[in-house]
Every structure is written in C-alpha cells, then in structure tokens.
Design a protein around this motif. Structure first.
Motif, PDB file in Angstrom:
ATOM      1  N   ASN A  18       0.811  -1.210   0.000  1.00 51.94           N
ATOM      2  CA  ASN A  18       0.000   0.000   0.000  1.00 51.94           C
ATOM      3  C   ASN A  18       0.849   1.268   0.000  1.00 51.94           C
ATOM      4  O   ASN A  18       0.463   2.281  -0.554  1.00 51.94           O
ATOM      5  N   LYS A  19       2.043   1.176   0.618  1.00 51.11           N
ATOM      6  CA  LYS A  19       2.839   2.382   0.820  1.00 51.11           C
ATOM      7  C   LYS A  19       4.123   2.438   0.007  1.00 51.11           C
ATOM      8  O   LYS A  19       4.738   3.484  -0.109  1.00 51.11           O
ATOM      9  N   ARG A 104      -3.220  -1.781  -7.342  1.00 46.45           N
ATOM     10  CA  ARG A 104      -2.268  -0.917  -6.633  1.00 46.45           C
ATOM     11  C   ARG A 104      -2.030   0.410  -7.358  1.00 46.45           C
ATOM     12  O   ARG A 104      -1.236   1.232  -6.897  1.00 46.45           O
ATOM     13  N   LYS A 172     -14.446  -6.945   4.336  1.00 44.27           N
ATOM     14  CA  LYS A 172     -13.688  -6.839   3.078  1.00 44.27           C
ATOM     15  C   LYS A 172     -14.482  -7.421   1.904  1.00 44.27           C
ATOM     16  O   LYS A 172     -14.434  -6.907   0.800  1.00 44.27           O
ATOM     17  N   LYS A 177     -13.215  -5.748  -1.530  1.00 42.13           N
ATOM     18  CA  LYS A 177     -11.750  -5.906  -1.566  1.00 42.13           C
ATOM     19  C   LYS A 177     -11.377  -7.318  -2.030  1.00 42.13           C
ATOM     20  O   LYS A 177     -10.419  -7.500  -2.766  1.00 42.13           O
ATOM     21  N   ASN A 210      -3.769 -11.117   0.434  1.00 38.65           N
ATOM     22  CA  ASN A 210      -2.450 -10.462   0.515  1.00 38.65           C
ATOM     23  C   ASN A 210      -1.634 -11.023   1.683  1.00 38.65           C
ATOM     24  O   ASN A 210      -0.721 -10.381   2.178  1.00 38.65           O
ATOM     25  N   ASP A 401       1.026  -5.755  11.302  1.00 37.49           N
ATOM     26  CA  ASP A 401       0.938  -5.579   9.853  1.00 37.49           C
ATOM     27  C   ASP A 401       2.239  -5.974   9.134  1.00 37.49           C
ATOM     28  O   ASP A 401       2.376  -5.737   7.941  1.00 37.49           O
ATOM     29  N   LYS A 438       3.578   3.375  12.259  1.00 39.53           N
ATOM     30  CA  LYS A 438       2.182   3.690  11.928  1.00 39.53           C
ATOM     31  C   LYS A 438       1.874   5.089  12.456  1.00 39.53           C
ATOM     32  O   LYS A 438       2.219   5.409  13.602  1.00 39.53           O
TER      33      LYS A 438
END
Ligand code: 5MY
Ligand code: ATP
Length: 483
Positions: A18-19, A104, A172, A177, A210, A401, A438
């Motif tokens: 995601n980042k 993404r 989700k 998702k 994922n 995470d 985070k």
C-alpha cells in the motif's frame, strides 16, 4: 552499487504494498524500496526532497532502534537510505508501470524526492547458487494479529471470541476488496500447535489474498491473482515444488503425488516458523503462553473437538513468538487507546511545543524506546502515561501488519545423495519485513474502522450467509491429511 551510475535496466519490478514499491537488482541480491503517494494528491501534498529524506530516515531509525531490539537482531534488516538520481527514478517508474497490478495503481511511485531504501533481497539466499542448481524458495506470510484482545475497555463481547482478521473478512467481502472469504485464522498460525498451524497454512494456500506470496529464485510464482475472482493455481505451484521434494518416500507412479508435495512443503514452513527457540534443561524448547487471552477464535475452521489443552505455545525465540509479544503491547485495545489519544490531543492543543519532547512524530531513537518500555502500568492521569500507551499501541500495530519471509534451499548434498534421504533437507533464513511506523494521526481512523468491522460482523453473522458464498468455499476446499 554505484549511485552515480544507476541504470534502470539493471532493475526490475519486484512487488508492492500500500505504501511502497520494490524493485530488485538483476545481478546483486539487493532491492530498492520506493515510497508511493495517492495519485490525486501527488501535486499538492508532495513532500519536499528534504521532508522525503527525513521520512525515509524515520523508517530506518524506527526499524533499527525500536523494532529490531524488540523483535531480535537476527530477524530484522533495517537497510540504508540512498539518494538516487532523479532521472534514474523517473525512467524506473516508467519501466515498471506496466508490471504493476491494477489494484495498486491508485498510488504513484515517488519520482521527485530522489530517496529510497536499499535492502538485501530477502527472497534470495546469498551465495546459494554456488552450491545447488535449484533456486531458493521464499514464502512470505503476512500473519496479522495473532491474539484475541483481553482489555477491560472492550464494549463488544464478540471481540473476545472472534479475532479481528476473521471479522474483517466479512467487511472486506462486502466492500469488494476480496471475492471469497479466507479460511485462514491467525490464531491457528500463532498457536504453536503443528496441527493448527498446518490448517492455517493450508487455508492460506487455498486463498492467499495479501497474506501469502511464494517466490522461486526471486521470481513471484504464487500469490493472489490480480483479478481477485480468479483462484491461484495450486497445480502450477506443485510443479514448481516437485524438484525440491523428489525423495524416495511415498512415490506414486514414479513421483510424489501433488498432495504429498504440498503436505511436505507446509511442514517445512511450520518447522521454520517453530525454529529458533532455545531449550530448557530437558531439551524441550521454552514456550511462551498467552495467559491473558483466550487461545482460540470461534470463527476458525479448525475443528473444535481437535483442540486440546496440550502444552503448545510457541518456542520463546521463534519468529512468531517475537512478533506476538510485540503485538501484545496493545493491551488496552483501540477502545482503551482512543480516549488516551484524545487526552494527548487536548494537551497538545494547550502546549503545542510539547509535541517534540513527547516524540509524537519521532525521532525514533533510544529515548522513544524508553517511553515505550517504561510506560507506567497504571493510569495516573498524566499525559506521559497517555503518550506511553499510544506509542506502545503504534509499535504493536506495526507488528500486526508486518510480514515474515522464510527463504529455503536444498542443503549441500548432491542429487544422488539427496534421493536416498528419507526427507529432503533445507537450509533457510527467516526475516521480518515492513516494519514502518504507523502514524499517530491514524488512531481516529483505527477507532472508526474497528467499530465498522465489529458492527458489520455482527450484522452479517446474525443474518443467514448468502448460499453462493458457501458454495464457492466448498468448491475450493482441498482435502489434506492431518499431520
Ligand atoms: O487495518 P488493516 O488491518 O486492514 O491493515 C492494513 C492492510 O490491510 P489488510 O487488512 O492487511 O489487507 C493494508 O494492506 P493492503 O494495502 O490491503 O495490502 C496496509 O498494510 C495497511 O498499512 P499502511 O496503511 O499501508 O501502513 C494496513 O493498515 P494498518 O491498520 O496496519 O495501518
Ligand atoms: N527486502 C526485501 N526483499 C525482498 N522482497 C521485498 C523486500 N522488501 C519488500 N519486498 C517485497 O515487496 C513487497 C512490498 O513491500 P512492503 O510490504 O514493504 O510494502 P508496503 O507498501 O510497506 O506494504 P503494506 O501494504 O503492508 O503497507 C513485499 O510484500 C515483498 O514481497
């Protein structure tokens, strides 16, 4: 790697979350991790090069001074910040664009700061290619939260019985998702019981989402499909794994049946996840037990009658035990943390200059770690207590995470010897990745999300589930033998 001679043709797309987006070097065991930003914001929220450099430095410091001491030297590779020529980054961004999964592409790669993070390529085993022609296999698992919250601040009883991952699945699915429910339950993986871990890993293989990726020689060979409706190909995976498990035991028509290969593969992963523990005097590995938390999730598909009160638990220094201990720094739950966050906010409104002293946005150094470790156990009403608990919560969120990478390759024996062995032997390494801080500002979002997940779960499980869901689940269920 000479930074002034960077050539985009030496790098290829490796993966992304995601980042960040990751590229790997074609020859060296190195990857570059580059940050991503929402595409619509990129023009106005773009950081200055200086801010971006600081941001990446914070990620490295956080990994080095906070997560590494908590998780263990041997599992964490913090990497180093590198300054990259802007032209190189722009060319690289163009080169990788067509490889990126559609889901993404809501974010764009940072092509303006010229900063990145250089790390060892953990999907490879250095120097392995000199010893065996079979490339290393790497299993990446994002295990998520492995315990049920036990805080007295919890207002919804179901949170004490059903884990966050299993509840979140329903939410989700509803918001599109994923198209199918995952039967993976983190509490099974973190149980330390080989039987439950086996079931958890089998369920990850059936529906990886994922939470599971598999690489061979650094190439991704198994993950969720870009089109979430499609299922990953277990048969292809078996073909990839066959050369690693072709020993003489249990041959059928001259080769191992697919089920037996997956069975052994899962056992190798289990052994790696349970390794790393020191032993007590009787030679038994020391175990960690979760006395405060109920050890089983009611939504897990693991048969309840097979749950025994046996002395399971994880070996003390195993990678999962390390991750779980850090996750459990969240002992108040978001419901207990949110009021403390508001206390900090109120204090900062009055004394904005205190933000630095309290290290709300870092720096992540020994002094930050001190606040995490030495937070008072009882709430004395102080801002110090509130900040300490918020810091602990954020550290726990990182551990909830992160991902584990297990990279293994056949031991040195030549093939003839190998075939005579009852079971193949592997050399392996284990690492923990994605250990970014985070954000403090994310706490209100976490609070809202928690409420949404729980409310949605309660609503969807009170109503009878749509029959098509169960049909799909049955169609994809594999039958494995218990171990
Ligand atoms: O909130 P969660 O549990 O959904 O976790 C997010 C992850 O979703 P997941 O449920 O694992 O599919 C999410 O993963 P995906 O983008 O869904 O692959 C991110 O890891 C996100 O972290 P960050 O905002 O990028 O730092 C994660 O957000 P954090 O809550 O860890 O900040
Ligand atoms: N050091 C490494 N070696 C090999 N592969 C890596 C390495 N670091 C990251 N990767 C790969 O790149 C992917 C994306 O990296 P990472 O998980 O750090 O991204 P992220 O955007 O921070 O994730 P998230 O979605 O959790 O926020 C990983 O899933 C992994 O497959």
């Amino acid at each position: 790697m000479e930074l002034d001679k960077m050539d985009e043709n030496d790098w290829k797309y490796h993966g992304e979350g995601n980042k960040s987006l990751v590229v790997s070097h074609l020859q060296h065991c190195r990857v570059l991790r580059l940050l991503k930003f929402p595409s619509e914001d990129s023009a106005h929220t773009r950081q200055t090069a200086e801010q971006a450099f600081r941001h990446i430095l914070n990620i490295v410091d956080y990994s080095k001074y906070v997560m590494k001491p908590l998780l263990g030297e041997k599992y964490v590779h913090s990497g180093e910040v590198v300054k990259l020529p802007l032209d190189f980054v722009r060319q690289l961004s163009l080169k990788v664009q067509q490889e990126r999964p559609e889901l993404r592409c809501d974010k764009v790669m940072d092509t303006f700061s010229g900063c990145g993070l250089c790390l060892p390529n953990l999907t490879q085993l250095p120097l392995h290619h000199l010893r065996d022609h079979r490339p290393p296999i790497c299993v990446e698992i994002k295990p998520k939260c492995g315990f049920l919250p036990f805080s007295r601040h919890i207002t919804k009883e179901c949170k004490r019985k059903v884990c966050r991952f299993c509840m979140h699945q329903h939410y989700k699915l509803a918001n599109g998702k994923w198209k199918r429910l995952s039967r993976y339950c983190p509490l099974d993986l973190f149980s330390g019981s080989k039987q439950r871990m086996y079931v958890a890993l089998k369920n990850l293989l059936e529906e990886p989402q994922n939470n599971l990726k598999i690489f061979k020689g650094g190439e991704l060979i198994f993950s969720c499909k870009d089109d979430a409706k499609q299922q990953p190909e277990l048969n292809d995976l078996i073909q990839h794994l066959r050369p690693y498990f072709s020993h003489s035991n249990g041959l059928y028509n001259g080769h191992q049946p697919g089920k037996a290969i997956l069975n052994e593969f899962i056992q190798v992963i289990c052994s790696a996840l349970l390794s790393g523990g020191d032993s007590n005097r009787s030679g038994e590995p020391r175990k960690v037990h979760l006395s405060e938390s109920r050890p089983h999730c009611e939504a897990s598909p693991f048969p309840r009658d097979l749950l025994r009160n046996g002395n399971h638990g994880l070996p003390k220094d195993s990678v999962l035990a390390k991750i779980l201990q850090v996750q459990m720094l969240d002992n108040l739950d978001i419901e207990g943390i949110y009021p403390l966050y508001k206390r900090v906010e109120q204090y900062l409104e009055e004394f904005p200059k205190e933000r630095n002293r309290l290290q709300i946005d870092g720096p992540y150094n020994e002094s930050f770690m001190d606040k995490v470790k030495n937070c008072p156990t009882e709430d004395d009403g102080s801002v110090e207590y509130a900040v300490g608990k918020v810091h602990q919560y954020r550290v726990a969120m990182t551990a909830k995470d992160c991902s584990v990478m297990i990279t293994f390759a056949p031991c040195e024996e030549d093939e003839e010897q190998q075939l005579k062995l009852e079971k193949p032997r592997f050399t392996y390494s284990i690492s923990i990745l994605d250990l970014d801080p985070k954000p403090y500002e994310g706490i209100p979002h976490q609070y809202k999300l928690d409420t949404k997940i729980v409310n949605y779960y309660l609503r969807s499980t009170q109503a009878p589930p749509p029959s098509s869901l169960y049909k799909e689940r049955q169609e994809c269920t594999l039958l494995f033998h218990a171990v």
